[in-house]
Design an enzyme around this catalytic site. Sequence first.
Site, short mmCIF file in Angstrom:
data_model
loop_
_atom_site.label_atom_id
_atom_site.label_comp_id
_atom_site.label_asym_id
_atom_site.label_seq_id
_atom_site.Cartn_x
_atom_site.Cartn_y
_atom_site.Cartn_z
N HIS A 1 4.10 -9.96 -9.88
CA HIS A 1 5.66 -10.38 -9.69
C HIS A 1 6.11 -9.24 -8.98
O HIS A 1 7.00 -9.45 -8.01
CB HIS A 1 6.21 -10.47 -11.31
CG HIS A 1 7.71 -10.31 -11.07
ND1 HIS A 1 8.45 -11.13 -10.64
CD2 HIS A 1 8.52 -9.35 -11.27
CE1 HIS A 1 9.85 -10.88 -10.65
NE2 HIS A 1 9.64 -9.79 -11.00
N SER A 2 5.79 -8.06 -8.92
CA SER A 2 6.14 -6.86 -8.19
C SER A 2 5.08 -5.76 -8.55
O SER A 2 4.27 -5.83 -9.26
CB SER A 2 7.44 -6.45 -8.92
OG SER A 2 7.51 -5.75 -10.02
N GLU B 1 0.83 -1.09 -0.12
CA GLU B 1 0.07 0.04 0.08
C GLU B 1 0.91 1.40 -0.13
O GLU B 1 0.59 2.33 -0.68
CB GLU B 1 -0.82 0.22 1.15
CG GLU B 1 -2.09 -0.95 1.07
CD GLU B 1 -2.89 -1.33 2.21
OE1 GLU B 1 -2.50 -0.44 3.51
OE2 GLU B 1 -3.80 -1.96 2.43
N SER C 1 19.39 -8.25 -7.63
CA SER C 1 18.27 -8.24 -8.64
C SER C 1 18.62 -9.39 -9.74
O SER C 1 17.97 -9.92 -10.39
CB SER C 1 18.09 -7.00 -9.32
OG SER C 1 17.66 -6.10 -8.40
C1 LIG Z 1 19.58 -12.45 -15.46
C2 LIG Z 1 18.38 -11.65 -15.28
N1 LIG Z 1 17.58 -12.01 -16.18
C3 LIG Z 1 16.10 -11.13 -16.11
C4 LIG Z 1 16.01 -10.63 -15.22
C5 LIG Z 1 14.65 -9.82 -14.97
N2 LIG Z 1 13.70 -10.61 -14.15
C6 LIG Z 1 13.63 -10.19 -12.96
S1 LIG Z 1 12.48 -11.39 -11.84
C7 LIG Z 1 12.50 -12.31 -13.19
C8 LIG Z 1 11.60 -13.66 -13.10
C9 LIG Z 1 12.25 -14.67 -11.99
O1 LIG Z 1 11.60 -15.58 -11.99
P1 LIG Z 1 11.70 -16.71 -10.78
O2 LIG Z 1 13.14 -16.99 -10.76
O3 LIG Z 1 10.95 -17.92 -10.95
O4 LIG Z 1 11.40 -16.05 -9.58
P2 LIG Z 1 9.83 -15.47 -8.72
O5 LIG Z 1 9.97 -14.09 -9.28
O6 LIG Z 1 9.00 -16.19 -9.42
O7 LIG Z 1 9.91 -15.50 -7.42
C10 LIG Z 1 13.16 -11.85 -14.36
C11 LIG Z 1 13.21 -12.52 -15.56
C12 LIG Z 1 16.94 -10.24 -14.07
N3 LIG Z 1 16.51 -9.68 -12.90
N4 LIG Z 1 18.08 -11.10 -14.15
#
Ligand SMILES: Cc1ncc(C[n+]2csc(CCOP(=O)(O)OP(=O)(O)O)c2C)c(N)n1
Length: 486
Positions: free
Chosen positions: A378-379, A163, A249
């Site tokens: 996701h965020s 929030e 990240s």
């Molecule tokens: C190397 C890299 N590639 C792409 C991204 C963009 N990105 C951020 S979170 C994400 C998804 C990750 O999913 P997962 O590992 O399944 O974790 P969840 O968010 O579902 O907990 C991506 C593709 C990144 N941060 N780092």
Amino acid sequence: MAFYLKNSRNIINNLKSKVGLSSLMKQHSCSCLNHNNYCRFPASTATSPFAPQLNNLDLNSHKRGCLFMSQRFESTIAEKQFASVQNGEDNQALDFPGGKIIFSPDMRFLSESPSAHTYCFRVLDDNGQLIKQSNYIQVSEEIAVKMYSDMVTLQTMDTIFYEAQRQGRISFYVTTIGEEAINIASAAALTSDDFVFPQYREPGVLIWRGFTLQEFANQCFGNRADYGKGRQMPIHYGSNKHKYFTVSSTIATQIPHAVGAAYSLKMDKKDACVVTYFGDGGTSEGDFHAALNFAAVTEAPVIFICRNNGWAISTPTSDQFRSDGIAVRGQAYGVQSIRVDGNDALAMYSAVHTARKMAVNEHRPILIEAVTYRVGHHSTSDDSTKYRPAEEIEWWRMARDPVTRFRKWVESNGWWSSEAETQLRSSIRNQLLHAIQMAEKVEKPPVEELFTDVYDDLPSNLREQEKLLRETISRHPQDFPADVPH
Ligand SMILES: Cc1ncc(C[n+]2csc(CCOP(=O)(O)OP(=O)(O)O)c2C)c(N)n1
Ligand SMILES: [K+]
């Protein structure tokens, strides 16, 4: 007395057929050596033709002894094999470096999937009742109540910080909704000596270890009290005190780091392990594969916890991989693995508790696939209803909520009440609102902090960048946050 032989899986058949020891041998894995590659021979083996050599071994010296024995046996077998291949006999098997290979005239490809799906371990049913005959580790009332309270704290922190982001008070946020059991139950099964290499959806581990709500708020507000000095986006927590490496990240980079750290704990003979968390998306990175292999060959005490929550931002697992989930990949790398219901706190606790013992006592990596669902977006930069049905999200939120499920079990033990629930939720809410107000009042770190803590003497390119930044701020002050000293 018993005897151990290295690579016995590879030579046992030869011994059976050529030496005639079959009735004396009992195959079984040895927990203190190279695991499956060793066989234990009962004392009656002493009557075998190898008795003189075998009698020289005892339990304490078996490692030294079995290396000696295995060299002896392997060279004998290699010689015999070479001779038999030369003679055109017995060409159905051969010792290659790394193990025996059985030949077959059948041209048969390995199937792309096992005939049956890997089981998923659970202890509590959907209604929070113990499943009969489930094999689980008991938790005390004190631990169970702390687990439940911390799950509620995590859930409440997510709601309030989410929030706050919507109100524009913080720039970004990621919730852990639906994954509270994985966070808290895994943390509860570790000790404070264990190191954590997180992804970004595991702040519950820090809650369990005593990171305060004020510390969380300071990081999200990037104020002067934030340990990262405001250099990272919100939710990139880190704590030396709690052995929690700072969130990065960049997906999956933490996984090989965790293996390196675990290997060093092993070399230092520490009674501790490393735990690393990642998502199903993270397992498509090369880092995941390198880390599993590296951990297997170095026999590093590391627990890999994959939160298989169905989605990597908008990518469903059906587009992510074609394997039967994640657990099966551990086997391919020689890592013991288990699939667990990630929404069952007792199952998670039991699996991690057991994995920790195996990792620390036997020096081996373990892979845990925690099956769950990412209930939140996701965020705060995502709207997941654009790529998945709202009913699917709602079903998981209502019917499979791990917090409610665990509460039912805690209540059925007489350890929780609705009065305790009301009191806990209101107290945490007040603490969080207070923490946010305090964090907002604390000054931001000054601009020069952007350039410190890496080099003793700033190199010329960074000095130029700092100069350029200051010039830009004076030219466009209206675009620069007024609360950052410069
Ligand atoms: C190397 C890299 N590639 C792409 C991204 C963009 N990105 C951020 S979170 C994400 C998804 C990750 O999913 P997962 O590992 O399944 O974790 P969840 O968010 O579902 O907990 C991506 C593709 C990144 N941060 N780092
Ligand atoms: K995911």
